[in-house]
Design an enzyme around this catalytic site. Sequence first.
Site, PDB file in Angstrom:
ATOM      1  N   LYS A  37      34.244  38.217   2.778  1.00 54.37           N
ATOM      2  CA  LYS A  37      33.525  37.896   1.546  1.00 54.37           C
ATOM      3  C   LYS A  37      34.192  36.730   0.822  1.00 54.37           C
ATOM      4  O   LYS A  37      35.326  36.369   1.115  1.00 54.37           O
ATOM      5  CB  LYS A  37      33.472  39.129   0.639  1.00 54.37           C
ATOM      6  N   ARG A 140      32.619  52.982  -8.982  1.00 56.41           N
ATOM      7  CA  ARG A 140      32.048  51.650  -8.999  1.00 56.41           C
ATOM      8  C   ARG A 140      30.741  51.753  -8.223  1.00 56.41           C
ATOM      9  O   ARG A 140      29.835  52.453  -8.644  1.00 56.41           O
ATOM     10  CB  ARG A 140      33.052  50.650  -8.381  1.00 56.41           C
ATOM     11  N   HIS A 172      35.275  53.427  -0.800  1.00 57.60           N
ATOM     12  CA  HIS A 172      36.317  52.447  -1.102  1.00 57.60           C
ATOM     13  C   HIS A 172      37.395  53.102  -1.961  1.00 57.60           C
ATOM     14  O   HIS A 172      37.083  53.833  -2.906  1.00 57.60           O
ATOM     15  CB  HIS A 172      35.708  51.248  -1.836  1.00 57.60           C
ATOM     16  N   ARG A 234      38.636  48.536   7.157  1.00 57.09           N
ATOM     17  CA  ARG A 234      37.957  47.405   6.515  1.00 57.09           C
ATOM     18  C   ARG A 234      38.975  46.517   5.779  1.00 57.09           C
ATOM     19  O   ARG A 234      38.945  46.386   4.561  1.00 57.09           O
ATOM     20  CB  ARG A 234      36.915  47.967   5.544  1.00 57.09           C
ATOM     21  N   TYR A 276      48.232  16.278 -22.323  1.00 55.60           N
ATOM     22  CA  TYR A 276      47.664  16.758 -23.578  1.00 55.60           C
ATOM     23  C   TYR A 276      48.662  17.600 -24.370  1.00 55.60           C
ATOM     24  O   TYR A 276      49.334  18.473 -23.811  1.00 55.60           O
ATOM     25  CB  TYR A 276      46.412  17.609 -23.310  1.00 55.60           C
ATOM     26  N   CYS A 323      45.650  19.858 -16.259  1.00 56.11           N
ATOM     27  CA  CYS A 323      44.385  19.304 -16.726  1.00 56.11           C
ATOM     28  C   CYS A 323      43.259  19.678 -15.758  1.00 56.11           C
ATOM     29  O   CYS A 323      43.491  20.316 -14.734  1.00 56.11           O
ATOM     30  CB  CYS A 323      44.495  17.792 -16.846  1.00 56.11           C
ATOM     31  N   ASP A 325      41.603  17.894 -13.654  1.00 59.07           N
ATOM     32  CA  ASP A 325      41.675  17.344 -12.313  1.00 59.07           C
ATOM     33  C   ASP A 325      42.973  16.606 -12.009  1.00 59.07           C
ATOM     34  O   ASP A 325      43.025  15.814 -11.066  1.00 59.07           O
ATOM     35  CB  ASP A 325      40.481  16.413 -12.037  1.00 59.07           C
TER      36      ASP A 325
END
Length: 386
Positions: A37, A140, A172, A234, A276, A323, A325
Amino acid sequence: MISSPAVQATVDHGALAHNVRLLVQASAPAQVIAVLKANAYGHGAVPVARTVLAAGAAQLGVATLAEAFELRAGGIDAPIIAWLHAYDPDEAVEVFAEAVELGVELGVSTSAQLRAVAEAALRADRPAVVAVKVDTGLNRGGFARADWDKAFADLANAEAAGAVQVRAVFSHLANADRPEYHTNAEQARGLREAVALAREAGLDPKLVHLANSPAVLTRPKALVDGLPVFNATRPGVAVYGLSPISGRDFGLIPAMTLTARVGLVKRIEAGDGVSYGHDFVAHASTTLALLPIGYADGLSRALAGKFEVVIRGKRYPGVGRVCMDQVMVDLGPGVPAVGEGDIATLFGPGKDGEQTVDDWAKAAGTINYEIVTQIRGRVKLAHINA
């Protein structure tokens, strides 16, 4: 075409294969359902699928049907189970019908899902392969205990009508990372009870699975006693070489290494602030390197001032805010042996002195699962030893 990416996550398929073989051995005689997943925990679902199947995984597991469809589109024809569904009633039938046609095993957790799956099977003119998820204490997803009798009766009727084929019953664990915790045995007993009820209703599930990565690697007695009733496991995060229990070494090899190329090198003087807010102010003249990676790429702002990188075999600390990027690294007061285009390793297996995913998780106050699944944005995935 740019052939030299600024930021790259390299996935070592040799490590993936090693981890799967270890999990297959730890799971035996149960078969392994490798969980892919979230784009294989950020590692790239389709190429990872090929490797884990070749290494001995018998089946693949994903959360959503979109993830299952991606694997099928990528040429993966192995059994796939998908268990997390949230659709409006009309859409559900259409999406489930596509899943039935593609041979995707559908995890079913509610009566409404079962009705939609049965209708989808009629539309596809073939039975839907179903895995029944029961809630044994995680509270859940899954059929609540009070609904088990009715759910299994409805499933038996649907199977008799040719709409579904019940292949599995699963649940689970809530506390698998604490092997000694009493709820593990309680949940194992609950799943045994659910399987017994399913069989009393006339169903014959071929697979029963509960154990995730920590359960596979620590083998609580409650789960060992369940074999061969619990005949599949699993594992998820352990496939990618990350320990499911902080501080425990199970012989796994981390598969992902994150690198970035130095974008520029510049000198600053004592008293100069960086980035910053000037959260970092140089106490003496020093040299900085800019790396073109930031929180939009998965380098969390929580890691500001808490991470280090390796460039040309030496560690350097990150300074200033992370930051969107970019981020700055302090190369120190001397003449730097670092230039533009050099590769900085942000995390990896740790064998060359670099930080690991676990180091980042500890510094950020989170878990290793989150670190790798957050690698995104402009990070290019590359695969080696595939």
